[in-house]
Design an enzyme around this catalytic site. Structure first.
Site, PDB file in Angstrom:
ATOM      1  N   LYS B  76       0.849  -1.190   0.000  1.00  0.00           N
ATOM      2  CA  LYS B  76       0.000   0.000   0.000  1.00  0.00           C
ATOM      3  C   LYS B  76       0.889   1.246   0.000  1.00  0.00           C
ATOM      4  O   LYS B  76       1.908   1.286   0.709  1.00  0.00           O
ATOM      5  CB  LYS B  76      -0.912  -0.019   1.236  1.00  0.00           C
ATOM      6  N   SER B 151     -10.010   2.164   2.776  1.00  0.00           N
ATOM      7  CA  SER B 151      -9.078   2.865   1.936  1.00  0.00           C
ATOM      8  C   SER B 151      -8.065   1.973   1.199  1.00  0.00           C
ATOM      9  O   SER B 151      -7.463   2.429   0.232  1.00  0.00           O
ATOM     10  CB  SER B 151      -8.304   3.877   2.777  1.00  0.00           C
ATOM     11  N   SER B 175     -10.473  -0.166   6.917  1.00  0.00           N
ATOM     12  CA  SER B 175      -9.809  -0.012   5.619  1.00  0.00           C
ATOM     13  C   SER B 175      -9.108  -1.254   5.077  1.00  0.00           C
ATOM     14  O   SER B 175      -8.663  -1.255   3.931  1.00  0.00           O
ATOM     15  CB  SER B 175      -8.798   1.131   5.677  1.00  0.00           C
TER      16      SER B 175
END
Lengths: 96, 484
Positions: B76, B151, B175
């Site tokens: 990420k 997210s 998330s």
């Protein structure tokens, strides 16, 4: 009901040093008022005597011995700064 | 090769069926040809990946393969990666090439893993749909008109589309679990403090936690074995021994006490999602689990509590993005305030601005006690509810999200409804508990995730409970049509 108006939003935005477009202020005012209304549900909850929770495991800050452990990495760190000179970060003149 | 799990890939590498260089090239080729359909990567790092793969092959040949030797992973873009742009999904950090590695990245490097690139995400991890990314919306591989969740939407989409065998995510209010649910993969948010936050760009420091996003629970255990552990550079990381998370995967679930919070099955939950969750729970009954209804009476306080604590902490954390030391700086600032105001005004998108404004207001003089301290108190009430529930049950189960993936654009004008898509995950962060989402079925061809919640540091138990389900079902093996 918390209703924030244009001047409230401008004041908060300045506190946060956050530029927002004039035309977007009414929408932010509505959004923020709605969010504050939502969080006001908490007002009706009795929290008398409840200790505020800052860490999910109620851990406290650990301290280490006050010894130098990190090397000075200034050049590497400043390489990505927008503007530097002689090891300093440059900003517009603050003091006349 | 791209449908194999980490476990299978490790076996293939060890047997010499293929090299890490070949494996890595396979994934780089897939990203090159397929990622335009989903936009799951912000930065692809082929040179680094092939270099790491070559080293991994050499290490294996020399007999010192690390735990994830030769396994390609997607990271990420919230984790700092030395020499590689680390944008956090924001224009603010678009120019930021990190001068150091996050602890999680260092650990993966030490384990011999290969980094394919950095995945797309909501700006500064603030969002539930990946629509707030400055690099464009990520599309759900199961239906490209829908969101992947957020997210960690890029990380979830990349794994679902078989563009990486596994990825990392971070979870502040859901998330990891909500996008895992929307994309039909396995996601684990560990106990707060289990994984170091050093070099992981902070959103809400008392809630943020990194974890693995994988095809299977077994793979999540392998990833967590590398990620977990105390870090002197993160004073909130916890100094507890790290067990081998694969050791208990095969334990029997006979007599496992499962709690179903009635509040998770009430108003707001889509009926078809509820049916999928109910049949997953029945599967557990067949395995010998004992199901029991429980109550978490303060569940309704989780979203309002979160939307004080998270924005307050974000407004404080994001004050470091000031246009002075790194990141975006506006043109020709006339004085210091102008530099701050315009750099931040230009660098941040609307959702980040909204949260900074809410947080600044909540922390401002005269309001601090009424908002932040009040929310810290309700946070304790929410945590007490969980602790009480865990006196009677081993694991709590329920939906990970109230619906399947929603349409792109459907909720962008309605922040509060968007916030409610995290209604079942947020309380888990507030209490600092570990939580998972595992594939449990489909509604109209869109995946549904079952959420598992455990006691603090009960990751092994959750992984065991998830693995046993995956031995009995094949939902986790399904792949979206265009990415098979």
């Amino acid at each position: 009901m918390s209703t924030l108006d244009k001047s409230d939003v401008e004041k908060i935005a300045f506190l946060a040093r956050l530029g927002i477009d004039e035309q977007d202020i009414p929408e932010y005012a509505t959004n923020l008022s709605n969010i504050l209304d939502m969080v006001e549900q908490l007002d009706s909850v009795d929290t008398e005597g409840v200790k505020p929770m800052a860490h999910p495991l109620d851990a406290v800050q650990r301290l280490r011995a006050d010894e130098v452990t990190e090397v000075n990495d200034r050049e590497n760190l400043q390489e990505h700064a927008p503007e530097t000179a002689e090891g300093l970060y440059l900003v517009p003149k603050v003091i006349e | 090769m791209h449908n194999k799990t980490i476990t299978e890939l490790s076996a293939g590498l060890e047997a010499g069926d293929f090299s890490s260089v070949e494996l890595t090239q396979t994934y780089l080729d897939r990203i090159h040809s397929l990622d335009k359909q989903v936009n799951s990567f912000i930065t692809v790092t082929p040179e680094i990946a092939l270099e790491q793969a070559k080293n991994a092959d050499a290490q294996r040949a020399a007999g010192n393969a690390g735990l994830l030797n030769g396994i390609p992973l997607a990271q990420k873009d919230i984790f700092c990666t030395k020499g590689v742009r680390t944008s956090c999904g924001s224009k603010m950090l678009d120019p930021f090439v990190s001068p150091y590695d996050a602890t999680t990245i260092t650990k993966f490097n030490d384990s011999g893993a290969v980094m394919l690139g950095k995945t797309n995400m909501d700006e500064f991890a603030m969002g539930s749909s990946n629509e707030t990314s400055w690099y464009g919306t990520v599309k759900n591989p199961w239906n490209q008109e829908t969101v992947p969740g957020g997210s960690s939407g890029g990380s979830a989409a990349a794994v679902a589309a078989r563009l990486a065998p596994a990825s990392t995510g971070t979870d502040t209010g859901g998330s990891i679990r909500q996008p895992a649910s929307f994309c039909g993969i396995t996601g684990l948010k560990p106990t707060y403090g289990r994984v170091s936050r050093y070099g992981m760009i902070a959103f809400a420091s008392s809630l943020d936690q990194a974890g693995p996003m994988t095809r299977t629970a077994e793979d999540a255990a392998l990833m967590l074995n590398v990620m977990a552990g105390h870090d002197l550079r993160d004073s909130t990381s916890v100094d507890e021994a790290v067990p081998d998370y694969t050791a208990n995967l095969n334990d029997s679930l006979e007599g496992l006490k499962v709690g179903l919070p009635k509040e998770f099955f009430s108003e707001g939950l889509n009926d078809d999602v509820a049916k999928v969750i109910e049949s997953a729970v029945k599967e557990y009954e067949k395995m010998g689990a004992v199901i029991k209804e429980i109550s978490l009476p303060t569940s309704n306080l989780a979203v309002p509590t979160y939307y004080i604590i998270a924005p307050s902490e974000c407004s404080s954390n994001l004050s470091r993005m000031d246009g002075v030391r790194f990141g975006h700086r506006c043109e020709d600032p006339k004085d210091l305030n102008d530099l701050y105001i315009r750099s931040r005004g230009e660098g941040f998108g609307p959702e980040v601005k909204r949260r900074i404004l809410v947080g600044t207001y909540a922390l401002s003089e005269g309001f601090y006690d009424a908002y932040y301290v009040k929310a810290q108190k309700t946070r304790r009430l929410i945590t007490n509810d969980f602790n009480q529930a865990f006196d009677d049950v081993d694991v709590i189960m329920g939906p990970a999200a109230p619906s399947t993936a929603f349409k792109i654009g459907e909720l962008t004008d309605d922040p509060i409804t968007m916030y409610l898509s995290d209604i079942y995950t947020i309380a888990v962060n507030l209490a600092g508990l570990p939580g998972m989402s595992i594939p449990a079925g489909f509604v109209n061809n869109m995946p549904v995730g079952l959420q598992l919640i455990g006691k603090h540091f009960a990751e092994s138990k959750l992984l065991n409970v998830a693995h046993q389900f995956q031995k009995e079902t094949d939902w986790h093996l399904k792949a979206p049509e265009s990415f098979k």
